[in-house]
Motif scaffolding. Structure first.
Motif, PDB file in Angstrom:
ATOM      1  N   GLY A  91     -31.632 -16.847  24.131  1.00  0.00           N
ATOM      2  CA  GLY A  91     -32.663 -17.587  25.103  1.00  0.00           C
ATOM      3  C   GLY A  91     -33.947 -17.527  24.222  1.00  0.00           C
ATOM      4  O   GLY A  91     -34.688 -18.632  24.379  1.00  0.00           O
ATOM      5  N   ALA A  92     -34.170 -16.433  23.674  1.00  0.00           N
ATOM      6  CA  ALA A  92     -35.627 -16.516  22.949  1.00  0.00           C
ATOM      7  C   ALA A  92     -35.619 -17.779  21.857  1.00  0.00           C
ATOM      8  O   ALA A  92     -36.485 -18.281  21.383  1.00  0.00           O
ATOM      9  N   VAL A 138     -34.024 -20.547  21.609  1.00  0.00           N
ATOM     10  CA  VAL A 138     -34.021 -21.653  22.141  1.00  0.00           C
ATOM     11  C   VAL A 138     -35.463 -22.132  22.858  1.00  0.00           C
ATOM     12  O   VAL A 138     -36.260 -22.909  22.392  1.00  0.00           O
ATOM     13  N   GLY A 139     -35.950 -21.020  23.492  1.00  0.00           N
ATOM     14  CA  GLY A 139     -37.195 -21.277  24.263  1.00  0.00           C
ATOM     15  C   GLY A 139     -38.355 -21.290  23.278  1.00  0.00           C
ATOM     16  O   GLY A 139     -39.300 -22.003  23.353  1.00  0.00           O
ATOM     17  N   SER A 140     -38.393 -20.212  22.407  1.00  0.00           N
ATOM     18  CA  SER A 140     -39.514 -20.277  21.399  1.00  0.00           C
ATOM     19  C   SER A 140     -39.374 -21.359  20.504  1.00  0.00           C
ATOM     20  O   SER A 140     -40.546 -21.906  19.827  1.00  0.00           O
ATOM     21  N   ILE A 164     -42.446 -18.381  31.654  1.00  0.00           N
ATOM     22  CA  ILE A 164     -41.588 -19.058  30.711  1.00  0.00           C
ATOM     23  C   ILE A 164     -41.701 -20.452  31.447  1.00  0.00           C
ATOM     24  O   ILE A 164     -41.774 -21.557  30.676  1.00  0.00           O
ATOM     25  N   THR A 222     -44.000 -19.123  25.667  1.00  0.00           N
ATOM     26  CA  THR A 222     -43.057 -19.775  24.623  1.00  0.00           C
ATOM     27  C   THR A 222     -43.081 -19.189  23.233  1.00  0.00           C
ATOM     28  O   THR A 222     -42.773 -19.708  22.283  1.00  0.00           O
ATOM     29  N   TYR A 224     -40.776 -13.203  25.130  1.00  0.00           N
ATOM     30  CA  TYR A 224     -39.588 -12.904  24.677  1.00  0.00           C
ATOM     31  C   TYR A 224     -39.328 -11.520  23.891  1.00  0.00           C
ATOM     32  O   TYR A 224     -38.624 -10.820  24.147  1.00  0.00           O
ATOM     33  N   GLY A 239     -36.185 -19.373  16.250  1.00  0.00           N
ATOM     34  CA  GLY A 239     -35.911 -20.686  17.017  1.00  0.00           C
ATOM     35  C   GLY A 239     -36.841 -21.883  16.353  1.00  0.00           C
ATOM     36  O   GLY A 239     -36.334 -22.915  16.228  1.00  0.00           O
ATOM     37  N   ALA A 254     -34.527 -27.174  26.368  1.00  0.00           N
ATOM     38  CA  ALA A 254     -34.684 -25.912  26.154  1.00  0.00           C
ATOM     39  C   ALA A 254     -34.935 -25.119  27.151  1.00  0.00           C
ATOM     40  O   ALA A 254     -34.461 -23.992  27.250  1.00  0.00           O
ATOM     41  N   ALA A 275     -32.722 -21.621  27.875  1.00  0.00           N
ATOM     42  CA  ALA A 275     -33.573 -20.305  28.032  1.00  0.00           C
ATOM     43  C   ALA A 275     -33.282 -19.298  29.136  1.00  0.00           C
ATOM     44  O   ALA A 275     -33.101 -18.420  29.275  1.00  0.00           O
TER      45      ALA A 275
END
Length: 407
Positions: free
Chosen positions: A22-23, A25-27, A86, A124, A129, A151, A187, A191
């Motif tokens: 998840g980190a 993709v999200g970051s 987030i 983000t 994360y 990411g 994203a 995440a």
């Protein structure tokens, strides 16, 4: 704060890998992505609006004033949890990109929207994360953070080629729409599903919102190592961020085509991936200060090498790769040291304040690199400043004492 670490647990990766995913993709979709790719939009905006490169750089740098709110938002992460932060930040990020796609010729509009992007950093980045990962990983925390923070470089590595095609087909405005769609519709859902899959923290007896060990934010700020760590981020960002925001025009000035110049962004992204994963694993086994100082030295040499006359595309890519290594390692080392030295009790506020110091360096680098280019008609002065800044960062890392803060 107790110096005793929980015993290594073989189930760390089995339980924690969804958070790491998840980190990643999200970051990777955060505002730092625009920071890395912004030079792809510079030719279109300057061509349509008549802005100078220095004016664009100044607007981007001043947008980092939004970082002043990061410690407050980091405190919110500590109190209300990472998921609400987030969601809110990713939605705001997409809205800012759509605003950029509809800009007129007023430079202050761009300034305001970059400010809005900067405000989304807490939800983000490793500020959110990193806390989840530090709570789930102990024996392999460095590697987990290294993979999680990869990411951004992975996206920087892969997206320029796609984004170049979008911009060529739909213009720079279409590029901003593509970034908005990626942030909100790809994203963010991935995440959130990944974090939900990991479930609550149970390994050391606390949930995401429960009391954890460590010092308070005021106690951390009274520790000289806090400011030494912040200054390393200042000098690393001073040297690297101003350069990467001008990377495509830099390549064009060296007789590359637009698509060839975009490959320099790919080289920068590759250096970020290599640094975060490789050095993330190394700091689990060796003194992290020595690793950090060594990487900073390599990056300083990379910036020095880029001043060599007559470099062709392979030479430029190699120089950019080496120059970007410390920027990649820093994004792993910062959350690693924040958790290692000051604990998780006030991690969001502590790390958020460190981000402010680092982002001041980012703003100074962005403004300075563009201004030096306009004043001198070239990039040699900016590259010399960058090389010196990375050397200073390496010296600061060598003096960072490795002992837990007392809570």
């Amino acid at each position: 704060m107790s110096t005793r670490q929980p015993a290594p647990n073989r189930s760390e990766w089995r339980r924690g890998w969804p958070v790491v995913l998840g980190a990643v993709v999200g970051s990777g979709a955060g505002p730092a992505l625009f920071q890395n790719l912004s030079s792809m939009f510079v030719p279109g905006m300057t061509g349509e609006f008549g802005w100078s490169r220095g004016a664009v750089a100044a607007a981007s740098g001043l947008g980092f004033a939004g970082s002043l709110a990061v410690p407050l938002l980091g405190r919110m992460v500590d109190r209300i949890g990472v998921r609400p932060m987030i969601v809110g930040c990713m939605v705001a990020l997409a809205a800012a990109y759509l605003g950029m796609a509809t800009m007129g010729g007023q430079l202050w509009h761009y300034h305001l929207l970059v400010l809005a992007l900067a405000m989304t950093v807490p939800g983000t980045s490793a500020l959110a994360y990193g806390k989840l990962i530090a709570a789930r990983f102990f024996a392999h925390r460095g590697l987990a953070l290294g993979i999680a923070t990869s990411g951004l470089p992975l996206t920087t590595l892969l997206l320029p080629i796609v984004l170049a095609e979008v911009i060529e087909a739909f213009g720079w405005r279409g590029g901003f729409v593509a970034l908005a769609l990626y942030s909100a519709l790809i994203a963010l859902p991935i995440a959130l599903v990944a974090i939900r899959t990991a479930g609550p923290v149970t390994r050391v007896g606390f949930t995401e919102l429960a009391h954890v060990s460590g010092v308070t934010a005021p106690q951390a700020r009274r520790d000289p190592r806090f400011w030494r760590l912040g200054l390393t981020g200042f000098f690393v960002n001073l040297g690297t961020i101003g350069f990467v925001t001008q990377l495509v025009p830099f390549g064009i000035d060296h007789d590359l085509t637009g698509k060839q110049a975009a490959l320099l962004l790919t080289a920068f992204g590759a250096s970020q991936v290599a640094a975060r994963v490789t050095f993330g694993a190394l700091i689990d086994r060796y003194p992290p200060q020595r690793i950090a100082a060594t990487v900073a030295g390599v990056s300083a040499l990379g910036f020095a090498a880029l001043q060599w006359p007559g470099l062709t595309l392979p030479g430029l890519m190699a120089g950019v790769f080496c120059a970007g290594l410390m920027n990649g390692a820093e994004n792993d080392l910062f959350p690693f040291f924040a958790a290692r030295l000051f604990g998780l009790r006030a991690y969001g506020e502590v790390y958020g304040t460190l981000i402010v110091v680092a982002l001041v360096g980012s703003g100074a680098g962005i403004i300075g690199f563009g201004a030096l280019h306009d004043a001198t008609g070239g990039d040699a002065a900016g590259l010399a400043v960058a090389s010196t800044a990375l050397a200073i960062a390496g010296l600061l890392f060598t003096g960072l004492r490795d002992r837990p803060a007392q809570g």
